[in-house]
Each structure stands twice: as C-alpha cells, then as structure tokens.
Design a protein around this motif. Structure first.
Motif, PDB file in Angstrom:
ATOM      1  N   ILE A   1       0.861  -1.184   0.000  1.00 39.23           N
ATOM      2  CA  ILE A   1       0.000   0.000   0.000  1.00 39.23           C
ATOM      3  C   ILE A   1       0.896   1.233   0.000  1.00 39.23           C
ATOM      4  CG2 ILE A   1      -1.744   1.303   1.283  1.00 39.23           C
ATOM      5  CD1 ILE A   1      -2.717  -1.272   2.495  1.00 39.23           C
ATOM      6  N   GLU A   2       0.529   2.210  -0.834  1.00 39.82           N
ATOM      7  CA  GLU A   2       1.323   3.432  -0.911  1.00 39.82           C
ATOM      8  C   GLU A   2       1.291   4.180   0.419  1.00 39.82           C
ATOM      9  OE1 GLU A   2      -1.360   4.317  -3.727  1.00 39.82           O
ATOM     10  OE2 GLU A   2      -0.511   2.684  -4.892  1.00 39.82           O
ATOM     11  N   GLU A   3       2.343   4.939   0.679  1.00 41.29           N
ATOM     12  CA  GLU A   3       2.506   5.657   1.946  1.00 41.29           C
ATOM     13  C   GLU A   3       1.331   6.576   2.248  1.00 41.29           C
ATOM     14  OE1 GLU A   3       4.252   6.802   5.523  1.00 41.29           O
ATOM     15  OE2 GLU A   3       4.833   5.170   4.195  1.00 41.29           O
TER      16      GLU A   3
ATOM     17  N   VAL B   1      -1.113   6.403   5.556  1.00 39.75           N
ATOM     18  CA  VAL B   1      -1.358   7.547   6.452  1.00 39.75           C
ATOM     19  C   VAL B   1      -2.856   7.789   6.589  1.00 39.75           C
ATOM     20  CG1 VAL B   1      -1.057  10.049   6.697  1.00 39.75           C
ATOM     21  CG2 VAL B   1       0.891   8.613   6.055  1.00 39.75           C
ATOM     22  N   ALA B   2      -3.582   7.776   5.480  1.00 40.73           N
ATOM     23  CA  ALA B   2      -5.032   8.010   5.526  1.00 40.73           C
ATOM     24  C   ALA B   2      -5.738   6.902   6.318  1.00 40.73           C
ATOM     25  CB  ALA B   2      -5.601   8.101   4.113  1.00 40.73           C
ATOM     26  N   LEU B   3      -5.355   5.655   6.094  1.00 40.32           N
ATOM     27  CA  LEU B   3      -5.948   4.547   6.845  1.00 40.32           C
ATOM     28  C   LEU B   3      -5.643   4.658   8.331  1.00 40.32           C
ATOM     29  CD1 LEU B   3      -5.246   1.534   4.460  1.00 40.32           C
ATOM     30  CD2 LEU B   3      -7.501   2.323   5.222  1.00 40.32           C
ATOM     31  N   HIS B   4      -4.419   5.036   8.643  1.00 40.05           N
ATOM     32  CA  HIS B   4      -4.025   5.202  10.044  1.00 40.05           C
ATOM     33  C   HIS B   4      -4.867   6.283  10.709  1.00 40.05           C
ATOM     34  CE1 HIS B   4      -1.613   6.668  13.437  1.00 40.05           C
ATOM     35  NE2 HIS B   4      -1.325   5.387  13.588  1.00 40.05           N
ATOM     36  N   GLU B   5      -5.026   7.415  10.046  1.00 39.22           N
ATOM     37  CA  GLU B   5      -5.823   8.506  10.607  1.00 39.22           C
ATOM     38  C   GLU B   5      -7.271   8.093  10.811  1.00 39.22           C
ATOM     39  OE1 GLU B   5      -5.211  11.811   7.964  1.00 39.22           O
ATOM     40  OE2 GLU B   5      -3.175  12.167   8.705  1.00 39.22           O
ATOM     41  N   LEU B   6      -7.845   7.424   9.824  1.00 38.44           N
ATOM     42  CA  LEU B   6      -9.240   6.996   9.908  1.00 38.44           C
ATOM     43  C   LEU B   6      -9.431   5.956  11.017  1.00 38.44           C
ATOM     44  CD1 LEU B   6     -12.046   7.318   8.673  1.00 38.44           C
ATOM     45  CD2 LEU B   6     -11.464   5.471   7.094  1.00 38.44           C
TER      46      LEU B   6
END
Length: 177
Positions: free
Chosen positions: A146-148, A152-157
């Motif tokens: 998965i692209e960085e 980051v977006a998945l982590h935030e969500l």
C-alpha cells in the motif's frame, strides 16, 4: 458519527434511525458485508497472519510485540497504562506479562512510590529485540504493497475510529445515573 471536530467519517456505514426497520430493511442491515465490525475483524486477522512469520524469529506473538512496542517507547510502564494503551483487560494482559517474564523479556515489580501499582520494564534481553524489530514495519509495508499516503489516511481513519469506540465503551461502562 459527525461532531464538531473534523474527524474522518466512515463512508457507506449503515446509519441507525429512530424508526423500526421493515423486515427487508432489517435483513439488509444484518448482511455481513454491511457490518463495520467485519472488515475490521478480517483486517486484524490478516494483519496478525502477516506479522506471524516476521515475529517468529524474535519469539514474540503479535500481542507480545505490541507490549514490547509500548515498553521500547516509554519504560517503565504500569500495568494499568499498558491496559489503557493496548485496550486490553487485566485478564488478558496479566497472563501474557507472566509468560513474557518467564521468557526473560520483561520484569514486573511493585512501584516503590505506590505499592498498589505494578511497573513493567523490558529486560536486557527484551531491549535487545528492539534492533531486530526495526525491520518489521518496512518489511510488512512491502508485503502489503500500500502506498505511503494511503497508509497515512488509513491510520488517521482507524485512529479516529478507535477514539470514538473508546469513548462509546467508556460511556457504556459508566452509564449516567
């Protein structure tokens, strides 16, 4: 789930209403693919499966790895702080810490300032695992592909979701009188 804070919203999550759903609507709401819990459950199982071969050379389970991550970041840590940080109950955490102590990875001791609290620290053997563990996040990221920016977006969500779930769990455990 919307509130005054600008937290990410979950798209496609079923919304509840005050009215009672019809049988057809009720059946639709109970479809596995409509449940928020299922993709999270499946993702957790798959992540743990991917971690297993990476952690095996360290002699750690996934849960033990999470404990070590907390200890490497900030030691000593109270058992209560570990429980809160990892969202684990004492019935799960205590036996795991005992196994880790027998394996020589952690030491538990009473806090000299407050005998009611138990402090957990990594042993020298536990600290030595840190250098080998530093390869794990990058290796896992390559396996998943998965692209960085998506990570980051998945982590935030997911972090926002954990926060909301934690608040809901706290409200449930302390209902208003």
């Amino acid at each position: 789930m919307s509130n005054s804070r600008s937290e990410p919203r979950l798209k496609g999550a079923p919304m509840t209403t005050e009215r009672h759903p019809s049988k057809q609507e009720g059946d639709e709401l109970l479809r596995l693919d409509r449940q928020l819990c299922f993709p999270l459950y499946a993702a957790t199982n798959l992540i743990q499966r991917l971690y297993r071969p990476l952690l095996a050379p360290l002699g750690l389970t996934y849960s033990q790895y999470l404990v070590m991550l907390v200890l490497w970041e900030r030691e000593p840590v109270t058992v209560g702080d570990l429980q809160a940080c990892l969202h684990l109950d004492v019935g799960t955490l205590s036996p795991m810490l005992k196994r880790m102590e027998r394996a020589g990875l952690v030491a538990r001791m009473r806090d000299p300032q407050d005998e009611r609290r138990v402090l957990v620290t990594p042993t020298s053997e536990g600290r030595a695992l840190k250098s080998a563990a530093q390869e794990i996040p990058g290796t896992l990221a390559k396996k998943v592909g998965i692209e960085e920016d998506r990570i980051v977006a998945l982590h935030e969500l997911t972090h926002a979701l954990v926060g909301q779930l934690g608040e809901a769990a706290e409200r449930d455990s302390h209902p208003a009188a």
